[in-house]
Design a protein around this motif. Sequence first.
Motif, mmCIF file in Angstrom:
data_model
loop_
_atom_site.group_PDB
_atom_site.id
_atom_site.type_symbol
_atom_site.label_atom_id
_atom_site.label_comp_id
_atom_site.label_asym_id
_atom_site.label_seq_id
_atom_site.Cartn_x
_atom_site.Cartn_y
_atom_site.Cartn_z
ATOM 1 N N ILE A 143 0.841 -1.207 0.000
ATOM 2 C CA ILE A 143 0.000 0.000 0.000
ATOM 3 C C ILE A 143 0.871 1.251 0.000
ATOM 4 N N ARG A 144 1.876 1.253 0.867
ATOM 5 C CA ARG A 144 2.786 2.390 0.955
ATOM 6 C C ARG A 144 3.518 2.604 -0.373
ATOM 7 N N MET A 145 3.966 1.512 -0.985
ATOM 8 C CA MET A 145 4.695 1.610 -2.250
ATOM 9 C C MET A 145 3.814 2.191 -3.354
ATOM 10 N N ILE A 146 2.561 1.783 -3.384
ATOM 11 C CA ILE A 146 1.635 2.312 -4.392
ATOM 12 C C ILE A 146 1.411 3.802 -4.154
ATOM 13 N N GLU A 147 1.203 4.171 -2.882
ATOM 14 C CA GLU A 147 0.992 5.584 -2.550
ATOM 15 C C GLU A 147 2.209 6.431 -2.896
ATOM 16 N N GLU A 148 3.398 5.847 -2.794
ATOM 17 C CA GLU A 148 4.638 6.564 -3.109
ATOM 18 C C GLU A 148 4.954 6.554 -4.598
ATOM 19 N N GLY A 149 4.196 5.806 -5.374
ATOM 20 C CA GLY A 149 4.435 5.742 -6.809
ATOM 21 C C GLY A 149 5.648 4.917 -7.192
ATOM 22 N N ARG A 150 5.941 3.876 -6.416
ATOM 23 C CA ARG A 150 7.111 3.032 -6.686
ATOM 24 C C ARG A 150 6.922 2.242 -7.979
ATOM 25 N N GLU A 151 8.018 1.699 -8.459
ATOM 26 C CA GLU A 151 8.023 0.927 -9.695
ATOM 27 C C GLU A 151 7.063 -0.268 -9.601
ATOM 28 N N CYS A 152 6.408 -0.537 -10.695
ATOM 29 C CA CYS A 152 5.437 -1.630 -10.771
ATOM 30 C C CYS A 152 6.072 -2.971 -10.398
ATOM 31 N N SER A 153 7.262 -3.229 -10.881
ATOM 32 C CA SER A 153 7.910 -4.512 -10.598
ATOM 33 C C SER A 153 8.188 -4.686 -9.107
ATOM 34 N N GLU A 154 8.533 -3.611 -8.420
ATOM 35 C CA GLU A 154 8.772 -3.685 -6.980
ATOM 36 C C GLU A 154 7.476 -3.983 -6.231
ATOM 37 N N VAL A 155 6.400 -3.329 -6.653
ATOM 38 C CA VAL A 155 5.096 -3.533 -6.020
ATOM 39 C C VAL A 155 4.639 -4.971 -6.221
ATOM 40 N N ILE A 156 4.779 -5.462 -7.447
ATOM 41 C CA ILE A 156 4.345 -6.829 -7.764
ATOM 42 C C ILE A 156 5.153 -7.846 -6.953
ATOM 43 N N THR A 157 6.460 -7.631 -6.827
ATOM 44 C CA THR A 157 7.300 -8.545 -6.053
ATOM 45 C C THR A 157 6.831 -8.616 -4.606
ATOM 46 N N GLN A 158 6.563 -7.464 -4.016
ATOM 47 C CA GLN A 158 6.114 -7.420 -2.624
ATOM 48 C C GLN A 158 4.719 -8.023 -2.486
ATOM 49 N N LEU A 159 3.843 -7.754 -3.431
ATOM 50 C CA LEU A 159 2.485 -8.315 -3.406
ATOM 51 C C LEU A 159 2.534 -9.833 -3.543
ATOM 52 N N SER A 160 3.416 -10.326 -4.382
ATOM 53 C CA SER A 160 3.585 -11.761 -4.551
ATOM 54 C C SER A 160 4.054 -12.416 -3.249
ATOM 55 N N ALA A 161 4.960 -11.767 -2.552
ATOM 56 C CA ALA A 161 5.448 -12.304 -1.276
ATOM 57 C C ALA A 161 4.325 -12.367 -0.248
ATOM 58 N N ALA A 162 3.500 -11.333 -0.197
ATOM 59 C CA ALA A 162 2.369 -11.324 0.742
ATOM 60 C C ALA A 162 1.370 -12.416 0.391
ATOM 61 N N SER A 163 1.101 -12.574 -0.877
ATOM 62 C CA SER A 163 0.163 -13.601 -1.326
ATOM 63 C C SER A 163 0.672 -14.997 -0.989
ATOM 64 N N LYS A 164 1.955 -15.226 -1.217
ATOM 65 C CA LYS A 164 2.550 -16.530 -0.925
ATOM 66 C C LYS A 164 2.504 -16.822 0.577
ATOM 67 N N ALA A 165 2.764 -15.815 1.395
ATOM 68 C CA ALA A 165 2.715 -15.996 2.847
ATOM 69 C C ALA A 165 1.303 -16.355 3.299
ATOM 70 N N MET A 166 0.304 -15.712 2.737
ATOM 71 C CA MET A 166 -1.083 -16.026 3.105
ATOM 72 C C MET A 166 -1.471 -17.420 2.634
ATOM 73 N N ASP A 167 -1.054 -17.794 1.437
ATOM 74 C CA ASP A 167 -1.333 -19.145 0.945
ATOM 75 C C ASP A 167 -0.713 -20.195 1.856
ATOM 76 N N ARG A 168 0.530 -19.984 2.238
ATOM 77 C CA ARG A 168 1.207 -20.949 3.108
ATOM 78 C C ARG A 168 0.526 -21.034 4.472
ATOM 79 N N ALA A 169 0.067 -19.911 4.982
ATOM 80 C CA ALA A 169 -0.649 -19.924 6.256
ATOM 81 C C ALA A 169 -1.938 -20.731 6.118
ATOM 82 N N GLY A 170 -2.652 -20.526 5.028
ATOM 83 C CA GLY A 170 -3.876 -21.285 4.795
ATOM 84 C C GLY A 170 -3.614 -22.773 4.693
ATOM 85 N N PHE A 171 -2.587 -23.145 3.963
ATOM 86 C CA PHE A 171 -2.258 -24.562 3.828
ATOM 87 C C PHE A 171 -1.818 -25.157 5.162
ATOM 88 N N SER A 172 -1.122 -24.375 5.981
ATOM 89 C CA SER A 172 -0.724 -24.867 7.307
ATOM 90 C C SER A 172 -1.947 -25.130 8.175
#
Length: 90
Positions: free
Chosen positions: A26-55
């Motif tokens: 959210i902060r990165m989007i508000e700051e106008g950071r590069e799309c690739s950086e935002v996607i990388t961070q979003l992917s990490a958050a998504s993967k963490a939530m998926d792993r929590a669900g599977f656990s």
Amino acid sequence: MELDPVELKPVLNRLKRAQGQLAAVIRMIEEGRECSEVITQLSAASKAMDRAGFSIIASGLQSCMLAEAREPGSAQLDRDKLEKLFLSLA
């Protein structure tokens, strides 16, 4: 079916990490950071939530198997619920 709080501690830690990663997105989007950086961070958050669900589902399956071993037939409904939950993450 109840899940063991001791087994959920790593899940809670993972979800807290994902919460921090999502706040960073959210902060990165508000700051106008590069799309690739935002996607990388979003992917990490998504993967963490998926792993929590599977656990959580894995813990539930273990509890389900133990209940089934004690009382055949009593765990069928729980297994059906777990299957639906698993498929919702797939």
